[in-house]
Design an enzyme around this catalytic site. Structure first.
Site, PDB file in Angstrom:
ATOM      1  N   THR A  48     -76.193 -15.921 -31.048  1.00  0.00           N
ATOM      2  CA  THR A  48     -77.621 -15.937 -30.686  1.00  0.00           C
ATOM      3  C   THR A  48     -78.426 -14.787 -32.186  1.00  0.00           C
ATOM      4  O   THR A  48     -78.865 -13.732 -31.819  1.00  0.00           O
ATOM      5  CB  THR A  48     -78.348 -14.726 -29.152  1.00  0.00           C
ATOM      6  OG1 THR A  48     -76.985 -13.843 -29.147  1.00  0.00           O
ATOM      7  CG2 THR A  48     -77.636 -16.461 -28.559  1.00  0.00           C
ATOM      8  N   ALA A  49     -77.518 -13.910 -32.594  1.00  0.00           N
ATOM      9  CA  ALA A  49     -77.370 -13.503 -33.894  1.00  0.00           C
ATOM     10  C   ALA A  49     -77.841 -13.885 -35.400  1.00  0.00           C
ATOM     11  O   ALA A  49     -79.373 -13.778 -35.628  1.00  0.00           O
ATOM     12  CB  ALA A  49     -76.245 -12.587 -34.435  1.00  0.00           C
ATOM     13  N   ARG A  50     -77.228 -13.820 -36.318  1.00  0.00           N
ATOM     14  CA  ARG A  50     -77.755 -14.484 -38.089  1.00  0.00           C
ATOM     15  C   ARG A  50     -77.010 -15.450 -37.621  1.00  0.00           C
ATOM     16  O   ARG A  50     -75.684 -15.068 -37.506  1.00  0.00           O
ATOM     17  CB  ARG A  50     -78.087 -13.615 -38.915  1.00  0.00           C
ATOM     18  CG  ARG A  50     -78.747 -12.317 -38.363  1.00  0.00           C
ATOM     19  CD  ARG A  50     -80.598 -12.803 -38.768  1.00  0.00           C
ATOM     20  NE  ARG A  50     -81.875 -11.637 -38.734  1.00  0.00           N
ATOM     21  CZ  ARG A  50     -82.291 -11.165 -37.771  1.00  0.00           C
ATOM     22  NH1 ARG A  50     -81.874 -12.085 -36.323  1.00  0.00           N
ATOM     23  NH2 ARG A  50     -82.877 -11.526 -37.369  1.00  0.00           N
ATOM     24  N   ASP A 109     -78.144 -20.551 -31.463  1.00  0.00           N
ATOM     25  CA  ASP A 109     -79.711 -19.910 -31.350  1.00  0.00           C
ATOM     26  C   ASP A 109     -80.473 -19.985 -32.844  1.00  0.00           C
ATOM     27  O   ASP A 109     -81.598 -18.793 -32.793  1.00  0.00           O
ATOM     28  CB  ASP A 109     -80.439 -19.082 -30.361  1.00  0.00           C
ATOM     29  CG  ASP A 109     -81.869 -18.911 -30.208  1.00  0.00           C
ATOM     30  OD1 ASP A 109     -82.325 -20.645 -29.864  1.00  0.00           O
ATOM     31  OD2 ASP A 109     -82.113 -18.211 -30.598  1.00  0.00           O
ATOM     32  N   GLU A 161     -83.791 -21.606 -41.894  1.00  0.00           N
ATOM     33  CA  GLU A 161     -84.621 -22.147 -40.720  1.00  0.00           C
ATOM     34  C   GLU A 161     -85.257 -22.500 -41.348  1.00  0.00           C
ATOM     35  O   GLU A 161     -86.266 -21.909 -42.612  1.00  0.00           O
ATOM     36  CB  GLU A 161     -84.291 -20.959 -40.467  1.00  0.00           C
ATOM     37  CG  GLU A 161     -82.953 -20.411 -38.612  1.00  0.00           C
ATOM     38  CD  GLU A 161     -82.886 -20.032 -37.903  1.00  0.00           C
ATOM     39  OE1 GLU A 161     -83.958 -18.752 -37.934  1.00  0.00           O
ATOM     40  OE2 GLU A 161     -82.356 -19.384 -37.442  1.00  0.00           O
ATOM     41  N   HIS A 197     -83.980 -20.664 -32.577  1.00  0.00           N
ATOM     42  CA  HIS A 197     -83.903 -19.339 -32.394  1.00  0.00           C
ATOM     43  C   HIS A 197     -84.847 -18.929 -31.428  1.00  0.00           C
ATOM     44  O   HIS A 197     -86.031 -18.103 -32.635  1.00  0.00           O
ATOM     45  CB  HIS A 197     -84.299 -19.189 -34.272  1.00  0.00           C
ATOM     46  CG  HIS A 197     -83.757 -17.365 -34.990  1.00  0.00           C
ATOM     47  ND1 HIS A 197     -83.468 -17.630 -35.458  1.00  0.00           N
ATOM     48  CD2 HIS A 197     -83.397 -16.491 -33.690  1.00  0.00           C
ATOM     49  CE1 HIS A 197     -82.989 -15.236 -35.939  1.00  0.00           C
ATOM     50  NE2 HIS A 197     -82.959 -15.356 -34.169  1.00  0.00           N
TER      51      HIS A 197
END
Length: 309
Positions: free
Chosen positions: A227-229, A253, A258, A277
């Protein structure tokens, strides 16, 4: 009246109230870097609040009045911090403002992977009843490796501890950690974890931290949550590991590019649970991040005004 540029289409009303003495200009829902440069040139903002897109040297040079770039969130990898430092522009972040939201998303993805929530739901809707053949993973007693022990990582660790998981963590900068987090090196994270959750910022030093080599060191059937990068993961290596069974499932996520476009190899892949995200996108986090970003920008502007007086 000085201008503050927001690289998005909106800001929480509570944040806008704090900025009442400034003209606030919005860049729109999906601004490009060129859009940010053009708006900076047109409005010469004293501050930029970053929601979407990147802010690089060109945007900074287009706004001679620019004094601070304030992130609407905790990750500042979309801001050229070297260029900002060279120009005397402060970069600040709303650290911890979305910690609860992102940590909850990480837990949701971990549980979805361990309990096959998505695939079982699809099977049920298709008319199947897999009770006799399905086995889920029980998380209690298993080890979760948490990489990054800031506000989000520690909140996730506390929830994992509440599930009776053994929590091991890696963060060379973390201090005064709670007793339920055992600090270890990365090699131990790879070797001992039944699940790994990423909560660290993206830097050039840790880009593609999760790759073919590190995944090969993991226990077979490990769960990976990010869920970071997206840049923290070599996506081709992760996909190969999922297909081989080295990774049982991955909950993601964030992604290297993106938004994800049609035809991405992750789409339709069993063993991957995907979300766009939105870990930090809750109504509460929206307000918290907006208010923190506004306050951070105003604090820097105020401090500089006092210094210049």
């Amino acid at each position: 009246m000085s201008t503050i540029l927001v690289t998005g289409a909106d800001l929480a009303p509570q944040a806008l109230a704090l900025l009442k003495d400034h003209e606030v200009v919005f860049a729109g829902k999906t601004p490009t870097e060129d859009d940010i440069v053009a708006l900076s040139r047109k409005h010469n903002p004293v501050a930029i609040i970053v929601r979407y897109s990147k802010v690089g040297a060109a945007a900074m040079d287009a706004a001679p009045a620019l004094r601070v770039i304030s992130k609407h969130g905790s990750g500042t990898d979309t801001i050229d911090k070297v260029a900002a430092r060279e120009r005397g522009i402060d970069v600040v972040a709303a650290v911890g403002a979305n910690a609860a939201a992102v940590a909850e998303q990480a837990l949701a993805l971990l549980l979805a992977c361990a309990k096959s929530v998505v695939s079982l739901d699809a099977r049920m809707h298709a008319g199947h009843w897999d009770k006799a053949t399905h086995k889920s993973v029980e998380l209690a007693g298993r080890t979760v490796g948490v990489i990054g022990l800031g506000a989000i990582g520690l909140r996730f660790a506390r929830m994992a501890d509440a599930l009776d998981m053994r929590v091991i963590g890696f963060d060379p900068y973390a201090k005064n950690l709670p007793s339920y987090v055992a600090t270890v090196d990365l090699e131990t994270i790879w070797r001992d974890s039944d699940a790994i959750s990423l909560h660290c910022p993206l830097t050039e030093d840790n880009r593609e931290l999760v790759n073919a080599g590190t995944l090969a060191k993991c226990r077979r059937g490990v769960i990976v949550v990010n869920t970071a990068r997206g840049g923290l993961i070599d996506e081709h290596a992760l996909l190969a590991a999922v297909r081989s069974g080295q990774v049982m499932s991955a909950g993601l996520d964030s992604f290297a590019v993106e938004p994800m476009t049609a035809g991405h190899p992750f789409q339709g892949e069993r063993g991957l649970v995907l979300s766009p995200h939105i870990g930090g996108v809750t109504s509460d986090a929206y307000v918290n991040m907006g208010v923190a970003a506004a306050r951070n920008a105003l604090e820097v502007l105020g401090r500089q005004a006092v210094a210049a007086a």
